[in-house]
Write an enzyme that holds these catalytic residues in place. Structure first.
Site, short mmCIF file in Angstrom:
data_model
loop_
_atom_site.label_atom_id
_atom_site.label_comp_id
_atom_site.label_asym_id
_atom_site.label_seq_id
_atom_site.Cartn_x
_atom_site.Cartn_y
_atom_site.Cartn_z
N ARG A 175 0.88 -1.16 0.00
CA ARG A 175 0.00 0.00 0.00
C ARG A 175 0.92 1.21 0.00
O ARG A 175 1.70 1.41 0.93
CB ARG A 175 -0.91 -0.03 1.23
CG ARG A 175 -1.90 1.15 1.33
CD ARG A 175 -1.35 2.25 2.19
NE ARG A 175 -2.36 3.22 2.58
CZ ARG A 175 -2.07 4.37 3.18
NH1 ARG A 175 -0.82 4.70 3.48
NH2 ARG A 175 -3.02 5.21 3.52
N ASP A 186 1.82 5.04 0.25
CA ASP A 186 1.27 6.19 0.96
C ASP A 186 1.22 7.44 0.08
O ASP A 186 2.19 7.77 -0.61
CB ASP A 186 2.13 6.47 2.20
CG ASP A 186 1.63 7.62 3.02
OD1 ASP A 186 0.53 7.52 3.57
OD2 ASP A 186 2.35 8.64 3.11
N GLU A 241 -2.69 4.94 -1.98
CA GLU A 241 -3.49 5.94 -1.29
C GLU A 241 -3.39 7.22 -2.09
O GLU A 241 -2.30 7.70 -2.38
CB GLU A 241 -2.98 6.19 0.13
CG GLU A 241 -3.84 7.22 0.86
CD GLU A 241 -3.15 7.88 2.04
OE1 GLU A 241 -3.87 8.43 2.89
OE2 GLU A 241 -1.92 7.87 2.10
N HIS A 300 -15.57 7.00 2.92
CA HIS A 300 -15.45 7.31 4.35
C HIS A 300 -16.07 8.66 4.67
O HIS A 300 -16.86 8.79 5.62
CB HIS A 300 -13.99 7.32 4.79
CG HIS A 300 -13.80 7.89 6.17
ND1 HIS A 300 -13.60 9.24 6.39
CD2 HIS A 300 -13.85 7.31 7.40
CE1 HIS A 300 -13.51 9.46 7.68
NE2 HIS A 300 -13.66 8.31 8.32
N HIS A 351 -6.37 4.38 10.27
CA HIS A 351 -5.44 5.06 11.19
C HIS A 351 -5.50 6.57 11.04
O HIS A 351 -5.44 7.31 12.03
CB HIS A 351 -4.02 4.55 10.96
CG HIS A 351 -3.38 5.08 9.71
ND1 HIS A 351 -3.55 4.48 8.48
CD2 HIS A 351 -2.61 6.17 9.49
CE1 HIS A 351 -2.90 5.17 7.56
NE2 HIS A 351 -2.31 6.20 8.14
N ASP A 352 -5.61 7.06 9.80
CA ASP A 352 -5.64 8.50 9.56
C ASP A 352 -6.90 9.14 10.11
O ASP A 352 -6.84 10.17 10.79
CB ASP A 352 -5.56 8.79 8.05
CG ASP A 352 -4.15 9.11 7.60
OD1 ASP A 352 -3.35 9.59 8.43
OD2 ASP A 352 -3.84 8.88 6.42
N GLN A 353 -8.04 8.56 9.77
CA GLN A 353 -9.31 9.20 10.11
C GLN A 353 -9.59 9.16 11.61
O GLN A 353 -10.36 9.98 12.11
CB GLN A 353 -10.45 8.54 9.33
CG GLN A 353 -10.26 8.55 7.82
CD GLN A 353 -10.07 9.96 7.25
OE1 GLN A 353 -10.46 10.95 7.86
NE2 GLN A 353 -9.45 10.05 6.08
#
Length: 583
Positions: free
Chosen positions: A250, A252, A289, A317, A382-384
């Site tokens: 993944r 970033d 991402e 999201h 993790h970010d949100q």
């Protein structure tokens, strides 16, 4: 084997502008031999436990190896060769399931368990198998400053973080996953390096001032010397996939890649990953991402795209979060209402060229042929969570009933679903931003900068925990005992039921986008997935979801005892969910 019968390690380093490069080990310092293209080489005798070494460039240093395989003494310490004894892999013949059938579970090694290591995570893998997970996605593990951190400030990109268990620990973790049928995806960061322990600029033109990123100078992907800089990252990707048996990457924040080359770095990276997979006989994937809403990310190269297998979809999201919480700050102001969520389920992207109030400009482009297996969607990640001031999970903001509705839309939707660690039981622990920077003043600067960022969004800066405080990390560690507690056990069982349905019925994994009916007034949604209909009440009040030909539908699943049939439809309490099958 060297003629004197000792095991030697061949070292090479790229330092194109250097006049002299030396390798320093515990025994001595010796000059390296120059090679074509700015490379330098030497051989070093290797101990059974690995040999420490570092490079001296034109009298400056010593510096760790840019391609260091192991940094047991931290980012400022010497590199260490790997022990010559090969790792005893037991995963021969393992193949990851295709992304279209994937259920991804994002986890952070340092907070997934109390031990915070690869080894302590292994006993918890059976829980993921029983849950219905197919892919574990590790947040970045490349070595970063200190013991605690999210991993996005890595500087020794070839070395698994020593505090997590280093190279040996990571190999044991991946091997254990494969023995249980779990694939492993790894989050890699190629758009910047961390602020502490980044010595790459002492070796070559790894960075450029022609572009900037939120983290400083951009990685040099298209300037002089960029051919070797690109090779540095391409070889890193190959290493994780080949030497650590990882099944996919993944990547970033690809929007932070500044590359005007005819062959974009992401296209080259995807090509390398797929070619390596063909050579190894393994199904290797690459996921990006991106917040660009750019269809080219997943289009094949022959159609002008980058050839990436799938991309994270923030639009899903944001649409779901804004609807269920009513939040309007920041990028949530571009979403809200049932229409946004319906578009995410039917079209993939919500923002497809219209005006973004958050950005102050038009944003995005529609997917010509949206497919669910090209989109990774989530209600939490993790970010949100971590980029909220207090690291609040969704379970801190909405009711258990509403959580059930959110899980149903996320896990039964047309996309590849992703769960964040602990989401399956509505974990009570937050996931806060934490660091362990050691350079004087750097940790304080990061903490103050973070408070300023939140203040600009209207948050109270006093609510932002100090990232450097060890308690910030400790609060973020999962409490596995919660799973059996009231409320948490109910959410865990609901998650298992939903994933059992998804994994057993091909209609939920066929890649076809959903057909959606919805009401903005009563905030219900009816999502058609092949032979199945999923009705969800996302509003604060009771509602009746009109179900066509209800006599021909067989109810399979309800979220609570409050669901009943009324006037040709399904009566749903707030947060209620019902799943039907035709025929």
């Amino acid at each position: 084997m060297h003629p004197d019968h000792r095991v030697w390690t061949d070292l090479r380093v790229w330092a194109p502008a250097a006049h002299r490069v030396e390798v320093e080990s515990a025994e001595h310092r010796m000059p390296m031999s120059p090679e074509a293209g700015g490379w330098w080489s030497a051989s070093l005798p290797t101990r059974a436990e690995g040999t420490p070494y570092a490079f001296v460039v034109d009298g400056h240093g010593p510096f760790p190896d840019p391609r260091s395989p192991w940094q047991p003494e931290g980012v400022h310490g010497p590199s260490r060769t790997l022990p010559p004894e090969p790792f005893p892999w037991s995963d021969q013949g393992f193949q990851a399931v295709p992304l279209g059938a994937a259920v991804i579970y994002e986890l952070h090694i340092g907070t997934f368990t109390e031990g915070g290591t690869f080894g302590s995570a292994i006993p918890r893998l059976d829980h993921l198998v029983e849950l219905g997970v197919t892919h574990v996605e590790l947040m970045p593990v490349a070595h970063f400053a200190g013991d605690r951190g999210w991993g996005y400030d890595g500087v020794a990109l070839y070395a698994p973080h020593a505090a997590y268990g280093g190279p040996e620990g990571m190999k044991r973790f991946v091997d254990a996953c494969h023995r249980r049928g779990l694939a492993v995806l790894l989050d890699v960061v190629y758009n910047h390096l961390g602020p502490e322990g980044n010595y790459l600029a002492h070796f070559g033109p790894y960075f450029t001032e022609h572009y900037s990123t939120p983290w400083g100078a951009a990685v040099n992907l298209d300037g002089p010397g960029s051919h070797e800089v690109r090779r540095f990252f391409l070889d890193n990707a190959r290493m994780w996939l080949r030497d650590y048996h990882v099944d996919g990457l993944r990547v970033d924040a690809i929007q932070a890649f500044h590359d005007r080359s005819a062959l974009h770095f992401m296209e080259e990276l995807a090509e390398e990953v797929h070619r390596l997979g063909q050579g190894l006989g393994r199904h290797l994937v690459i996921i990006a991402e991106s917040d660009l809403n750019d269809p080219r990310t997943t289009l094949p190269p022959e159609a002008g795209g980058h050839g990436v297998d799938a991309q994270w979809s923030d639009d899903f999201h944001h649409a779901l979060h804004a609807l269920i919480t009513g939040e309007e700050e920041g990028y949530y102001g571009d979403f809200g209402g049932m229409e946004s969520l319906a578009r995410a389920l039917e079209e993939g992207f919500v923002q497809t060229g219209g005006l973004s109030r958050y950005r102050g400009r038009s944003h995005g482009r529609p997917l010509a042929e949206p497919r669910g297996e090209r989109l990774v969607c989530f209600a939490q990640n993790h970010d949100q969570i971590g980029n909220r001031p207090g690291g609040d999970r969704l379970g801190h903001l909405i009711s258990r009933r509403e959580l059930k509705a959110v899980l149903a839309v996320t896990l039964l939707g047309p996309h590849i679903p992703l769960l964040f660690q602990g989401e399956e039981w509505a974990a009570g622990s937050p996931f806060q931003y934490f660091t362990d920077l050691r350079e004087p003043g750097l940790g304080r600067a990061v903490a103050e900068g973070r408070r300023r960022e939140f203040a600009a969004f209207g948050w109270d800066p006093e609510e932002v925990p100090d990232p450097q405080d060890p308690e910030t990390h400790r609060r973020s560690v999962l409490d596995w005992n919660e799973r059996e507690k009231e409320g948490h056990r109910e959410i865990l069982e609901w998650t298992r039921v939903l994933l059992r349905l998804r994994n057993s019925e091909p209609d939920f994994r066929d890649g076809e986008m959903a057909r959606v009916r919805w009401s903005d007034t009563n905030q219900w949604l009816l999502m058609a997935r092949g032979r199945f209909q999923v009705g969800v009440n996302l509003g604060p009040g009771e509602c009746v979801v009109p179900v066509p030909d209800s006599a021909a539908l067989t109810p399979l699943l309800v979220s609570s005892g409050g669901v009943r049939w009324e006037n040709g439809g399904a009566f749903l309490p707030p947060g209620g969910v019902v799943v039907f099958r035709t025929g």
